[in-house]
Design a protein around this motif. Sequence first.
Motif, PDB file in Angstrom:
ATOM      1  N   GLU A 226       0.810  -1.216   0.000  1.00  0.00           N
ATOM      2  CA  GLU A 226       0.000   0.000   0.000  1.00  0.00           C
ATOM      3  C   GLU A 226       0.842   1.263   0.000  1.00  0.00           C
ATOM      4  OE1 GLU A 226       1.103  -0.056   4.288  1.00  0.00           O
ATOM      5  OE2 GLU A 226       0.781  -1.563   2.731  1.00  0.00           O
ATOM      6  N   ASP A 228       0.219   5.274   1.518  1.00  0.00           N
ATOM      7  CA  ASP A 228      -0.624   6.193   2.291  1.00  0.00           C
ATOM      8  C   ASP A 228      -0.551   7.558   1.618  1.00  0.00           C
ATOM      9  OD1 ASP A 228      -1.790   7.886   4.259  1.00  0.00           O
ATOM     10  OD2 ASP A 228      -1.323   6.402   5.803  1.00  0.00           O
ATOM     11  N   LEU A 247      -1.401   1.161   9.095  1.00  0.00           N
ATOM     12  CA  LEU A 247      -1.842  -0.219   8.887  1.00  0.00           C
ATOM     13  C   LEU A 247      -1.051  -1.225   9.725  1.00  0.00           C
ATOM     14  CD1 LEU A 247      -3.562   0.870   6.570  1.00  0.00           C
ATOM     15  CD2 LEU A 247      -2.705  -0.981   5.137  1.00  0.00           C
ATOM     16  N   LEU A 251      -4.273  -5.971   8.932  1.00  0.00           N
ATOM     17  CA  LEU A 251      -5.114  -5.106   8.105  1.00  0.00           C
ATOM     18  C   LEU A 251      -4.556  -5.028   6.688  1.00  0.00           C
ATOM     19  CD1 LEU A 251      -7.597  -3.336   7.983  1.00  0.00           C
ATOM     20  CD2 LEU A 251      -6.243  -1.431   8.891  1.00  0.00           C
ATOM     21  N   ARG A 252      -3.248  -4.972   6.565  1.00  0.00           N
ATOM     22  CA  ARG A 252      -2.603  -4.951   5.244  1.00  0.00           C
ATOM     23  C   ARG A 252      -2.953  -6.224   4.461  1.00  0.00           C
ATOM     24  NH1 ARG A 252       2.031  -4.025   6.961  1.00  0.00           N
ATOM     25  NH2 ARG A 252       1.934  -1.776   6.553  1.00  0.00           N
ATOM     26  N   GLY A 282     -10.118   1.388  11.652  1.00  0.00           N
ATOM     27  CA  GLY A 282      -9.575   0.390  10.730  1.00  0.00           C
ATOM     28  C   GLY A 282     -10.598  -0.168   9.764  1.00  0.00           C
ATOM     29  N   TYR A 284     -12.447  -0.133   6.332  1.00  0.00           N
ATOM     30  CA  TYR A 284     -11.995   0.412   5.056  1.00  0.00           C
ATOM     31  C   TYR A 284     -13.055   0.209   3.980  1.00  0.00           C
ATOM     32  CZ  TYR A 284     -10.665  -4.513   4.273  1.00  0.00           C
ATOM     33  OH  TYR A 284     -10.670  -5.882   4.173  1.00  0.00           O
TER      34      TYR A 284
END
Length: 454
Positions: A226, A228, A247, A251-252, A282, A284
Amino acid sequence: MIQKILIANRGEIALRIVRACRELGIKTLAVYSEADVQSLHVQLADEAICIGGPRGSDSYLRADRIISAAEIGDVDAIHPGYGFLSENAKFAEQCESCNIKFIGPKSKSIKMMGDKAIAKDTVRKVGVPIVPGSDGPVETETEAVKTARKIGYPVIIKAVAGGGGRGMRIAHNDVSFAKEYHVARNEAEKAFGNGAVYIEKYIEKPRHIEFQILADSHGKVLHLGERDCSVQRRHQKLIEESPSPFLTADLRKKMGKHAIKAAEAAAYENAGTIEFLVDAKGNYYFIEMNTRIQVEHPVTEECTGIDLIKQQIRIANGEKLDFDQSDIKFEKHAIECRINAEDPARNFAPSPGTIGLYYAPGGHGVRVDSHAYSGYNIPPYYDSMIGKLICFGSTRKVALERSYRALSEYLIRGIKTTIPLHKAIMADPVFIEGKATTAYMEDFMNRTPSDLFV
């Protein structure tokens, strides 16, 4: 096999493509406007053809002239870069019909993911979370108000064919909604020739996090982590970094799997980006897919060691991705600062003109992607970005310290730039602590003396 590529763009991305092609042994044909005759990509490409006047509408947006140049130059493929015609499904279709490889996704995928309402519906069907919103465009003010009340204020009104923050308005109640709805429609019509808008729940102070995708024509789809992109002004990104300081590993992993699902749902091929909003807890939500290479692709390259432009060309050549998801390692932290010809002390007023002195920083862990040089004249017709400073290291702390040092060395005289702004941000405790959201820039500008940007 691709032996010659026309680069249908300008500036730093055109130069970036020239360099990748040279390393691959591929010939390049640059197209340029009358304003870009002195640009570096024109000077360094193997061949160059002028395609029109200084304005984008007379040159880089003229698909007919680009196709003609491709035929005159006898090229095998066209790389569109970003912006201009890069996400134009009709242009990709024209390339396909002329038997010229479009280095990007198929026109069908561009069309599908370019319509935000269709894109949301496509990914929703495969279980990717989306922001609560209208079922497609809302045609009348009455219908729109009913939808906004059902979703619950605040809401954001977005152009169906939008991008770059245009045709995008926030409303907090019925009164403001009526005004913003019509403003958004008018902006969308002027910017994109399509006044259709849809409505979404407005997620307050989220993170803007995107996942880089690579997909070959043999069914393999991977994500490269990812970026940001939360530091934005008027929905325009200023700073991007990878990995996100927000993250967690879990979560990633979850977001990466959903990014791959979204790309697979679009039968996607080549490089693309799945964009999400992430709230403080968190949660998304998918917001859109960019069906092209991104401005901020270098931070992913420095974190993973994978050259995205070369991968684009290899995929267009029909080659298989020669690595798997488990092979992709994230061993560095990278931060990119967009260097714009703007004056932050005067509300980011554009600052075109001639560069008197240009000196780019260097040293370990510093990369500069720019087409600027001493004596170069920045035309007033295009996006104000004249370069990107990418600094990387083993940790975020190292990347931050290196960015501050490199910005202190970066010298551009004769015009105003965002270099002083970036330097101030790199020293700001909120950014250093990794707490920046999409609301960061407004807060930062309100509490920072403008004389720091001089």
